[in-house]
Scaffold this active site. Sequence first.
Site, short mmCIF file in Angstrom:
data_model
loop_
_atom_site.label_atom_id
_atom_site.label_comp_id
_atom_site.label_asym_id
_atom_site.label_seq_id
_atom_site.Cartn_x
_atom_site.Cartn_y
_atom_site.Cartn_z
N ASP A 173 0.82 -1.21 0.00
CA ASP A 173 0.00 0.00 0.00
C ASP A 173 0.86 1.27 0.00
OD1 ASP A 173 -2.44 1.31 0.00
OD2 ASP A 173 -3.27 0.09 1.62
N TRP B 157 -2.91 3.48 -5.86
CA TRP B 157 -4.16 4.12 -6.28
C TRP B 157 -4.05 4.90 -7.59
CZ3 TRP B 157 -2.64 6.60 -1.26
CH2 TRP B 157 -2.72 5.66 -0.22
N ASP C 170 -10.04 3.53 -3.68
CA ASP C 170 -10.78 2.31 -3.32
C ASP C 170 -12.18 2.24 -3.93
OD1 ASP C 170 -8.57 1.98 -1.81
OD2 ASP C 170 -9.60 1.85 0.11
C1 GLA Z 1 -6.06 1.34 1.47
C2 GLA Z 1 -6.17 0.37 0.31
C3 GLA Z 1 -7.31 -0.60 0.58
C4 GLA Z 1 -7.02 -1.35 1.89
C5 GLA Z 1 -6.83 -0.36 3.03
C6 GLA Z 1 -6.32 -1.04 4.29
O1 GLA Z 1 -7.17 2.15 1.55
O2 GLA Z 1 -6.39 1.05 -0.89
O3 GLA Z 1 -7.46 -1.51 -0.48
O4 GLA Z 1 -5.89 -2.15 1.73
O5 GLA Z 1 -5.88 0.64 2.69
O6 GLA Z 1 -6.09 -0.16 5.34
#
Ligand code: GLA
Length: 393
Positions: A150, A184, A205
């Site tokens: 991440d 992202w 997300d």
């Molecule tokens: C981010 C990621 C999600 C998930 C959360 C976990 O938002 O984009 O897919 O992994 O963190 O905290």
Amino acid sequence: MRRKILFLMFTLVFVGHGFAQKFEGLAMTPPMGWNSWNSFQCDGVNETVIKEMADAMAEKGFKEVGYEYIVIDDCWQIGRDDNGYIVVDKEKFPSGIRNLVEYVHSKGLKFGIYSDAGTKTCAGRPGSKGFEMKDAEVYAEWGVDYLKYDWCFTEGQDAKQSYALMRDALHKAGRPIVFSMCEWGENKPWEWAEDVAHLWRTTLDIDMQGRYDGDIWGNHLGWSDIVDLQVGLEKYAGPGHWNDPDMLAVGNNNMPGNEARAHFSLWCMLAAPLMAGNDLRSMSASDHKILTNKALIAVNQDVLGKQGFKIEDFGNFEIWQKPLSNGDMAICFFNRDTTNKTYEVDWSKIKIKDFSGDYKITNLWENEIVGATNRKVTIEIPSRDVVVFRLSK
Ligand code: GLA
């Protein structure tokens, strides 16, 4: 002297080749599996949930159709020991991760884990920054097969460098691990990550509640908003390197059947990783049927590895195409409207790429042969739903 120079050159080439690369030959088709985040987030994830999900995946027909990875997302880790090694949250995972990996492997499945390129994960657990090699060693030792990495708490970090650092650490640790980048889409990873990772997120997300479109709250996008953001990215995907429009929201918060079918179909058309995010233990028969549809999964997993693209856009009605091996293709008619649509398919008019000669038409959700492309065919597409055809020679 000459020998010394030759030796130096050899060492440089060898070392460069040995470390500055990702594991090749992995994720030759889009990874399929299950990830804990959409249903369990931080508070709900624990050892029992993961074990039961592995059981469900093995027993409910998911494994047979190609689902493979069980991925624990955030919140399995709690701190670092005096030597800098990661400490597992024993309240959630009392038997430790190694045992859990073994359990998942014993079901014939693979195991995925999660970390972050920054100082902390998005849920505030310890990140890997400064501990990349130690973490990679531990994952390899545990038998991990997949890492989602991440991008929270990375202020001032360079994305390319940070992800390459973990790629190199994983490679050095020696166990083939699929590397899934989760930044992202902020640094356009599709333009540079082919040599770094096997997949990369393209957007923020997905809305875990599976809301449809135009409904963006916080950092979350409806699944069809995400579809719009994939247009033009098709040229960057292929075997071993995929655009990742995020995990599936099928089965989360009662997404209606029509939308779930459309969402799943578009993910198949996009050659997207198919990571289910629902509770596999208690899903509805309709969600089960959608997630395990073999004909659609075959479109997603086609060995040609082409990402589908939009060929017609009539506002709230779109047509998508995905080239398949042996000259086949999938065509998806996507009705984004709140009303049903009747459409007469005139094969001579639609802008299908590399369309030549006659094809047999199979309706993939109905599992029926519709006819051939030498005649027009009229289809009914319910509101926020799809009709998906496979055209074969
Ligand atoms: C981010 C990621 C999600 C998930 C959360 C976990 O938002 O984009 O897919 O992994 O963190 O905290």
